[in-house]
Write a protein that holds these residues in place. Structure first.
Motif, mmCIF file in Angstrom:
data_model
loop_
_atom_site.group_PDB
_atom_site.id
_atom_site.type_symbol
_atom_site.label_atom_id
_atom_site.label_comp_id
_atom_site.label_asym_id
_atom_site.label_seq_id
_atom_site.Cartn_x
_atom_site.Cartn_y
_atom_site.Cartn_z
ATOM 1 N N ASP A 16 3.845 7.624 5.170
ATOM 2 C CA ASP A 16 3.308 8.249 6.382
ATOM 3 C C ASP A 16 1.895 7.742 6.690
ATOM 4 N N THR A 17 1.050 7.677 5.663
ATOM 5 C CA THR A 17 -0.322 7.209 5.874
ATOM 6 C C THR A 17 -0.345 5.743 6.278
ATOM 7 N N VAL A 18 0.496 4.931 5.652
ATOM 8 C CA VAL A 18 0.546 3.512 5.999
ATOM 9 C C VAL A 18 0.992 3.335 7.447
ATOM 10 N N GLN A 19 1.996 4.092 7.855
ATOM 11 C CA GLN A 19 2.460 3.990 9.242
ATOM 12 C C GLN A 19 1.395 4.466 10.224
ATOM 13 N N PHE A 20 0.629 5.473 9.832
ATOM 14 C CA PHE A 20 -0.467 5.927 10.691
ATOM 15 C C PHE A 20 -1.537 4.851 10.811
ATOM 16 N N GLN A 58 1.942 2.970 13.819
ATOM 17 C CA GLN A 58 3.358 3.251 14.032
ATOM 18 C C GLN A 58 3.671 4.738 14.037
ATOM 19 N N ARG A 59 2.680 5.552 13.740
ATOM 20 C CA ARG A 59 2.867 6.999 13.691
ATOM 21 C C ARG A 59 1.586 7.654 14.204
ATOM 22 N N PRO A 60 1.697 8.712 15.007
ATOM 23 C CA PRO A 60 0.482 9.384 15.490
ATOM 24 C C PRO A 60 -0.239 10.101 14.357
ATOM 25 N N ALA A 61 -1.479 10.418 14.598
ATOM 26 C CA ALA A 61 -2.268 11.127 13.591
ATOM 27 C C ALA A 61 -1.694 12.515 13.353
ATOM 28 N N PRO A 62 -1.679 12.977 12.109
ATOM 29 C CA PRO A 62 -1.209 14.338 11.827
ATOM 30 C C PRO A 62 -2.060 15.371 12.567
ATOM 31 N N LEU A 63 -1.450 16.480 12.908
ATOM 32 C CA LEU A 63 -2.153 17.522 13.653
ATOM 33 C C LEU A 63 -3.346 18.055 12.869
ATOM 34 N N LEU A 64 -3.189 18.206 11.560
ATOM 35 C CA LEU A 64 -4.303 18.699 10.741
ATOM 36 C C LEU A 64 -5.480 17.733 10.786
ATOM 37 N N TRP A 102 0.814 -1.226 0.000
ATOM 38 C CA TRP A 102 0.000 0.000 0.000
ATOM 39 C C TRP A 102 0.846 1.274 0.000
ATOM 40 N N THR A 103 2.161 1.137 0.143
ATOM 41 C CA THR A 103 3.009 2.320 0.276
ATOM 42 C C THR A 103 2.978 3.191 -0.968
ATOM 43 N N SER A 104 2.992 2.582 -2.140
ATOM 44 C CA SER A 104 3.009 3.372 -3.375
ATOM 45 C C SER A 104 1.730 4.188 -3.538
ATOM 46 N N ALA A 105 0.608 3.619 -3.141
ATOM 47 C CA ALA A 105 -0.677 4.295 -3.338
ATOM 48 C C ALA A 105 -0.957 5.331 -2.262
ATOM 49 N N LEU A 106 -0.611 5.011 -1.013
ATOM 50 C CA LEU A 106 -0.975 5.885 0.101
ATOM 51 C C LEU A 106 0.184 6.711 0.639
#
Length: 287
Positions: free
Chosen positions: A226-230, A234-240, A219-223
């Motif tokens: 950063d989105t895949v890790q979220f 593995q990554r917190p949600a973006p502030l926006l 899914w990395t190429s499509a998303l």
């Protein structure tokens, strides 16, 4: 001369009514034709006419916004009732919603959702769960399958659950992820659908999270990484994203569209794709 109308004549009148809706004729003309059909009994002296519900189906298919608005305001409960047996092509409990999503009629979809909230006793199948027969899919699942971001936004803003599973346990996000698996690049529409869905999901809950963790490269190429890790935690949600989730939670489902457009934030920060008010047919072709 018999007052009864032959089957062939009734079919001709029905076809004329269908074509009139298709050609976006004025509302007064359509209602005159619908009433005329009611005054023409069959050979067995029974009176069969198009109900407001059946007329609304035609209005949805042909995007006759003015006629849909009239039917929903004049006959709110009847317009959202189950259509007759002759409309067997619409087997779902909420055929008007499903057709509005399928044909991408988001202006009429917004009108339907407003009526559902205004009349909570009307069309319980539409209001409670919005579930289709058999597969357990909601109109939101259908919107994801057909890549309808505007319809998704209206459905989510009107209170439909973003994590409701279908009969196979798949949520709307799972539908999108299945489409994006092994894609080199996500289309603008699919990416917009994912972003819209995440704005209404403060808590991630979907079936394919394990698959994303095991094979994130699919899914990395499509998303994007950063989105895949979220999505895999593995990554917190973006502030926006957190900010938009907080803002959208404050909007009432009954006035979602208007409230969204009136938010005092830059247009670039608002979810894309939502129509600004009713279309030209709603304004120009009135009674």
């Amino acid at each position: 001369m018999s007052s009864a109308v032959s089957l062939e004549q009734r079919r001709c009148l029905s076809l004329l009514f269908y074509r009139a809706v298709r050609d976006l004729k004025p509302v007064w003309m359509l209602e005159d034709m619908r009433t005329m059909l009611a005054l023409c009994p069959d050979e067995d002296h029974s009176q069969k006419t198009y109900s407001p519900s059946e007329a609304l189906l035609y209005a949805v298919v042909h995007d006759h916004q003015a006629y849909a608005q009239y039917l929903l305001s004049r006959f709110p409960e009847e317009a959202l009732a189950e259509p007759g047996e002759r409309f067997c092509c619409c087997p779902t409990p909420s055929p008007h919603l499903s057709l509005a999503v399928r044909y991408d009629r988001h202006s009429i979809l917004g009108l339907i959702l407003q009526v559902v909230h205004r009349l909570p006793r009307a069309a319980p199948d539409v209001r409670e769960g919005l579930v289709q027969q058999g597969d357990g899919k909601t109109p939101l699942h259908l919107a994801c399958e057909m890549v309808r971001p505007e319809a998704m936004l209206l459905l989510l803003g009107s209170g439909e659950s973003p994590v409701a599973p279908d009969a196979q346990g798949l949520t709307p996000l799972d539908i999108l992820l299945e489409q994006l698996k092994d894609c080199k690049e996500a289309s603008r529409g699919r990416r917009q659908c994912v972003d819209t869905l995440l704005m209404f999901m403060p808590r991630l809950q979907f079936h394919m999270q394990g698959a994303l963790r095991r094979e994130p490269h699919r899914w990395t190429s499509a998303l994007g990484p950063d989105t895949v890790q979220f999505l895999t935690g593995q990554r917190p949600a973006p502030l926006l994203l957190i900010s938009m989730q907080t803002v959208l939670q404050q909007l009432s489902p009954t006035t979602f569209s208007d409230s969204l457009m009136q938010l005092p934030i830059p247009p670039s920060l608002k979810p894309a794709g939502l129509a600004h008010g009713p279309g030209p047919h709603c304004r120009d072709r009135t009674l």
